[in-house]
Design an enzyme around this catalytic site. Structure first.
Site, PDB file in Angstrom:
ATOM      1  N   ALA A  11      39.618  26.664  41.849  1.00 19.83           N
ATOM      2  CA  ALA A  11      38.035  27.589  42.184  1.00 19.83           C
ATOM      3  C   ALA A  11      37.704  27.993  43.259  1.00 19.83           C
ATOM      4  CB  ALA A  11      36.750  28.599  41.281  1.00 19.83           C
ATOM      5  N   ARG A  17      40.015  33.809  54.784  1.00 18.37           N
ATOM      6  CA  ARG A  17      40.181  34.904  55.155  1.00 18.37           C
ATOM      7  C   ARG A  17      39.894  36.864  54.465  1.00 18.37           C
ATOM      8  NH1 ARG A  17      46.568  34.501  54.306  1.00 18.37           N
ATOM      9  NH2 ARG A  17      45.689  32.802  52.901  1.00 18.37           N
ATOM     10  N   THR A  84      44.307  21.312  46.227  1.00 17.68           N
ATOM     11  CA  THR A  84      44.516  21.284  44.303  1.00 17.68           C
ATOM     12  C   THR A  84      45.345  20.326  44.159  1.00 17.68           C
ATOM     13  OG1 THR A  84      47.233  21.676  45.119  1.00 17.68           O
ATOM     14  CG2 THR A  84      46.046  23.755  44.621  1.00 17.68           C
ATOM     15  N   ASN A 230      44.462  37.098  49.383  1.00 18.37           N
ATOM     16  CA  ASN A 230      43.793  36.329  50.214  1.00 18.37           C
ATOM     17  C   ASN A 230      42.221  36.304  51.573  1.00 18.37           C
ATOM     18  OD1 ASN A 230      44.589  33.404  49.677  1.00 18.37           O
ATOM     19  ND2 ASN A 230      46.325  35.283  49.442  1.00 18.37           N
ATOM     20  N   ARG A 336      18.037  56.047  33.454  1.00 19.62           N
ATOM     21  CA  ARG A 336      17.868  53.788  34.669  1.00 19.62           C
ATOM     22  C   ARG A 336      17.489  53.122  33.042  1.00 19.62           C
ATOM     23  NH1 ARG A 336      12.773  55.249  38.690  1.00 19.62           N
ATOM     24  NH2 ARG A 336      12.944  52.674  38.553  1.00 19.62           N
TER      25      ARG A 336
END
Ligand code: UD1
Ligand code: MG
Length: 469
Positions: A11, A17, A84, A230, A336
């Site tokens: 991650a 993008r 990676t 992406n 609330r």
């Protein structure tokens, strides 16, 4: 007994993008950051440890995952992101001494499911390296799976490093792997970065395994479950698929969903059987709804519990609150954070509550604001009642005893308490504590000026006649 399977979730990619100030894996899919899905899948599979590789803005990712999954998740930082292979290498120390397999998942592939991992595990029993593949009509950009004449995987070649002929291959690497731990880290240590992107490619582990005479299995799965996010278009596409999965699962569990395409759920929503969800409702975060409830159209629920048999009617909003059994909330009510309703409570239209408790059988049926209030049992709060809880500096509490009756259009200026079974006359401004069983009334005594209205009407008529001439 076989050693446990560990899991590394990548991650740390930047996600350019997305064109966002926020790191990609925190963008929500059905209201939850997309990274929650692979993490929760890994935990539910019993993988341990689960190590998330984080990059820039790692604090935000860490904070979210810690809050949601506690110490079931560990973190390692990759900075800068050099590919990676480099990302998985960062997990080496966190997995020191791990002898079992390592599942490698992506933080931006949220639709991956249990059946995909089951297919991977099945392959993993036969080969030290296995990974998921899929067919793509337009495979540009992805790593291609190279197989020999017998269909055995030889290597994965990245798009940018591939020849023209290799680019015609439509079987791609999804990036989801199951690899023997000791082999993985020994292979990673030998990775180079002489490739088109100058990165450490995790995919090179495949060719290395084959060179060492180890078996590699590439298992083809359905494209949908390995869709990566992406950009924002893919985010919306994945969100729509995920939502439909969640809605379908509820319906299979005995919940009626009146308009499945316009009902929006999160992954941590639980609804009891024989409940009904109306069109346009949005349920996010930790929502627990009991059996036989009705959630009307356009209702928004976030982090709340709704007891058995309660009805939340159209266009109500409930957040961080608890509603008891057989209550009626709304239409157009807003509960609330910090609201707690007992059983058989009614909170009607245009009533707003905050940090407020209403005991069993109490009612606030119309047009009220109840903030920082502790309301006992069987209390009737009349239309237009306001708790004045704020003096411009601090918040104060209003107490209303069991069985009290608050007349319409009253103001309760906190801190103040109304005793048990007391009455507050309509239109009263309560500034002093009301003793049990008493009537408080503060408005001016009504008086009549006889003939006043008749005289005014005559004057008005004369005035308008003059204007016309
Ligand atoms: C990678 C695979 C490719 C495969 C594709 C599937 C490699 C070299 N290539 O492509 O074969 O078809 O995934 O989507 O592995 N990440 C890090 N740190 C990094 C780089 C990436 O954590 O330094 C994470 C990203 O956040 C993402 C995942 O790894 O979750 C994949 O990265 P991405 O850049 O999308 O994939 P590619 O390298 O293009
Ligand atoms: Mg990349």
């Amino acid at each position: 007994m076989a050693a446990k399977t560990a899991c590394v979730i990548l991650a740390a990619g930047q996600g350019k993008r997305m064109r966002s100030g926020k790191v990609k894996v925190l963008h929500p899919v059905c209201g939850e950051p997309m990274v929650a899905y692979p993490v929760s899948l890994a935990i539910s599979k019993g993988y341990a440890p689960v190590v998330v590789v984080v990059g820039s803005q790692s604090e935000a990712v860490r904070d979210y995952l810690k809050d949601r999954f506690g110490d079931k998740v560990r973190f390692v930082k990759q900075e800068p992101p050099l590919g990676t292979g480099h990302a998985v290498m960062q997990a080496r120390s966190a997995l020191k001494g791990h002898k079992g397999k390592v599942a490698i998942l992506y933080g931006d592939v949220p639709l991956l499911g249990r059946s995909d991992l089951a297919a991977l595990e099945k392959a993993g029993r036969k080969a030290p390296v296995s990974f998921l593949t899929c067919r793509m009509e337009n495979p540009a950009g992805y790593g291609r799976v190279l197989r020999d004449e017998d269909g055995r995987v030889e290597s994965i070649v990245e798009h940018r490093d591939a020849s023209k002929a290799e680019r015609r291959i439509d079987e791609i690497n999804t990036g989801i792997y199951l690899v023997d731990g000791p082999f993985l880290f020994s292979a990673l240590a030998k990775l180079g970065r002489s490739n088109a992107q100058g990165e450490f490619y995790l995919t090179d582990v495949v060719a290395r395994a084959r060179q060492q005479g180890l078996d590699v299995l590439g298992i083809e799965v359905d494209r949908q479950s390995v869709l990566g996010v992406n950009d924002r278009l893919e985010l919306a596409q994945v969100g729509r698929i995920m939502n439909r999965r969640l809605v379908d699962a509820l319906m299979r569990g005995g919940v009626s969903v009146l308009d499945p395409d316009h009902t929006y759920l999160g992954p941590f929503v639980r609804v009891g059987s024989d409940s009904e969800l109306g069109p346009g409702c949005m349920l996010r975060g930790d929502v627990r709804i009991g059996k036989g409830c009705v959630v009307g159209p356009g209702v928004m629920l976030k982090d709340c519990t709704i007891g058995k048999g309660s009805h939340v009617l159209a266009y109500s909003i409930i957040e961080s609150s608890i509603v008891g059994k057989q209550c009626q909330v709304g239409p157009f009510a807003r509960l609330r954070p910090g609201t707690r309703l007992g059983n058989q409570v009614k909170v009607g239209n245009f009533v707003e509550t905050k940090k407020t408790t209403l005991g069993d059988g109490s009612k606030a049926s119309h047009l009220s604001y109840l903030g920082d209030a502790e309301v006992g049992k069987d209390v009737n709060v009349g239309a237009g009642t306001i708790t004045c809880n704020y003096d411009g500096f601090s918040k104060f509490t209003t107490h209303i005893g069991d069985g009290a009756f608050i007349g319409s259009d009253s103001q309760l200026v906190a801190p103040v308490s109304v005793g048990k079974n007391a009455y507050v006359g309509a239109g009263t401004t309560v500034t002093m504590d009301v003793p049990d069983g008493s009537l408080a009334i503060s408005r001016a005594k009504q008086r009549h000026i006889l003939g006043y209205a008749t005289r005014m009407n005559k004057v008005a008529k004369k005035f308008s006649a003059k204007k016309k001439t």
